[in-house]
Design an enzyme around this catalytic site. Structure first.
Site, PDB file in Angstrom:
ATOM      1  N   ASP A   1      27.720  34.844  62.807  1.00  0.00           N
ATOM      2  CA  ASP A   1      28.913  34.396  62.082  1.00  0.00           C
ATOM      3  C   ASP A   1      29.832  33.663  63.061  1.00  0.00           C
ATOM      4  O   ASP A   1      30.183  34.188  64.114  1.00  0.00           O
ATOM      5  CB  ASP A   1      29.631  35.596  61.444  1.00  0.00           C
ATOM      6  CG  ASP A   1      30.609  35.170  60.370  1.00  0.00           C
ATOM      7  OD1 ASP A   1      31.339  34.166  60.576  1.00  0.00           O
ATOM      8  OD2 ASP A   1      30.659  35.822  59.316  1.00  0.00           O
TER       9      ASP A   1
ATOM     10  N   SER B   1      33.376  32.360  54.968  1.00  0.00           N
ATOM     11  CA  SER B   1      32.060  33.006  55.080  1.00  0.00           C
ATOM     12  C   SER B   1      31.436  33.315  53.726  1.00  0.00           C
ATOM     13  O   SER B   1      30.224  33.474  53.627  1.00  0.00           O
ATOM     14  CB  SER B   1      32.155  34.294  55.894  1.00  0.00           C
ATOM     15  OG  SER B   1      32.538  34.005  57.201  1.00  0.00           O
TER      16      SER B   1
ATOM     17  N   HIS C   1      38.190  34.044  65.970  1.00  0.00           N
ATOM     18  CA  HIS C   1      39.502  34.188  65.318  1.00  0.00           C
ATOM     19  C   HIS C   1      40.553  34.692  66.315  1.00  0.00           C
ATOM     20  O   HIS C   1      41.714  34.311  66.243  1.00  0.00           O
ATOM     21  CB  HIS C   1      39.425  35.178  64.151  1.00  0.00           C
ATOM     22  CG  HIS C   1      38.797  34.596  62.918  1.00  0.00           C
ATOM     23  ND1 HIS C   1      39.376  33.578  62.199  1.00  0.00           N
ATOM     24  CD2 HIS C   1      37.647  34.888  62.267  1.00  0.00           C
ATOM     25  CE1 HIS C   1      38.610  33.272  61.151  1.00  0.00           C
ATOM     26  NE2 HIS C   1      37.544  34.054  61.182  1.00  0.00           N
TER      27      HIS C   1
ATOM     28  N   ASP D   1      27.036  30.496  59.866  1.00  0.00           N
ATOM     29  CA  ASP D   1      27.603  30.084  58.583  1.00  0.00           C
ATOM     30  C   ASP D   1      28.656  28.987  58.769  1.00  0.00           C
ATOM     31  O   ASP D   1      28.933  28.212  57.869  1.00  0.00           O
ATOM     32  CB  ASP D   1      28.174  31.285  57.822  1.00  0.00           C
ATOM     33  CG  ASP D   1      29.121  32.123  58.654  1.00  0.00           C
ATOM     34  OD1 ASP D   1      29.230  31.909  59.887  1.00  0.00           O
ATOM     35  OD2 ASP D   1      29.762  33.019  58.064  1.00  0.00           O
TER      36      ASP D   1
END
Ligand code: MG
Ligand code: MG
Ligand code: ZN
Length: 350
Positions: free
Chosen positions: A33, A74, A249, A287
């Protein structure tokens, strides 16, 4: 006589070719991810200028935009990979026409595959949930949990137990009518004879790798692959390195790298399995990219990298797709992320 041997040879070749095709293709899909090219590059240099991904010769690039947005979340990108359609950000397993759509899990199940989902986030988080749920919003965690227990998934491991046991509706859905045999460690997971087994690793989100998260993703995958090996049935597994995204993030380079490290070990497990089991297709992708990360400096000899981030969110850059094994050449080129679903479908049906 000569003709006889020619004919014999011909039939032998046809027979062998058919026997080859009759062996179904296992699929191991590994999703990092938020794992863009910079996340991979950082992990590679921090690991002494090497990555297992160098063994993957069939490489492509996937466009990650969602139905309406250049920058995906996502849920929409998970749905694109899992179900083959672009949808709105935040939506799982429902297309832009508001129609629930089946995922590769459903497709594989219809071909007699065993299926599994492994995650280092909660199992009801957007990425794994895009493989089994159909909801308007990824935030409907308790509804997603219910849909997991009603799904065709055979095995799952991930966090988020509280969404099953401490719910607003006061139900403990792990106890009432739960078709899964629930375990709380990998040993029990490996010896259980049920063909539906669930393991919820943490009440909430699993901690960071650097804070001692267990079991590790490579351990989950190797345990699962041993199981599949004994069963001698074709399988599909999606294993997610969930927290590479969270490092992005947080704009935290060492978080990204330590999560990538664990993901890299997971790739190694899948690759080793595919070398021994030739009918196994391994796909590694992301993703989307997270953080707009750039590699701004470092020192290879010190295994040190410096990076900068351009956002606390995701970016719209294309993500790499690496493939190994049967059908892996189909993953070359530039294509929409939805094509990953269709390519996997081909590997299952042909
Ligand atoms: Mg993501
Ligand atoms: Mg995720
Ligand atoms: Zn994210």
């Amino acid at each position: 006589m000569k003709l006889f041997y020619k004919c014999l040879l011909f039939y032998l070749i046809v027979f062998l070719a058919r026997a080859q095709n009759d062996t179904p293709t296992n699929i191991i899909l590994l999703i990092g991810d938020g794992m863009g090219l910079t996340q991979i590059t950082s992990g590679m240099y921090a690991n002494g200028n090497k990555t297992i991904l160098e063994n993957f010769e069939n490489i492509g690039l996937a466009k990650t935009h969602s139905f309406k947005n250049l920058i995906t979340d996502s849920a929409a990108s998970g749905t694109a990979i899992a179900c083959g359609e672009k949808t709105y950000n935040g939506v799982l397993g429902i297309n832009h026409k508001n129609k629930s759509i089946p995922s590769i899990i459903n497709y594989c199940s219809s071909y007699g595959y065993k299926t599994a989902l492994l995650s280092t986030s909660s199992i009801i988080h957007a990425t794994p949930a895009s493989f089994y749920s159909n909801v308007d919003s990824r935030n409907e965690y308790e509804n997603i949990a219910l849909q997991l227990l009603q799904s065709e998934v055979n095995y799952f491991i991930g966090g988020g137990k509280k969404y099953f046991t401490k719910r607003k509706d006061k139900k403990n859905i792990l106890v009432d009518n739960n078709p899964y045999f629930m375990v709380d460690n990998l040993k029990d997971f490996s010896v259980s004879e049920s063909d539906k087994v669930g393991y919820l690793t943490y009440e909430k989100e699993p901690p960071k790798k650097s804070q001692g998260r267990t079991p590790s993703l490579p351990k989950m995958l190797s345990t699962l692959l041993n199981r599949f090996n004994e069963q001698n049935v074709p399988f599909f597994v999606m294993a997610e390195g969930s927290q590479i995204d969270w490092g992005g993030h947080a704009n935290n380079t060492s978080y990204v790298i330590s999560e990538f490290d664990e993901f890299e070990e997971t790739i190694q497990i899948a690759y080793n399995f595919a070398i021994k089991n030739k009918n196994t297709l391994v796909i590694i992708t992301a993703d989307h990219e997270t953080g707009g990360m750039t590699l701004s400096g470092g020192d290879i000899s010190k295994k040190m990298v410096k990076s900068k981030f351009n956002t606390r969110g995701h970016s719209a850059t294309m993500v790499p797709v690496f493939a190994y094994g049967p059908f892996s050449e189909k993953f070359r080129g530039i294509y929409e992320n939805t094509a990953i679903f269709h390519k996997m479908k081909t590997a299952v049906s042909e």
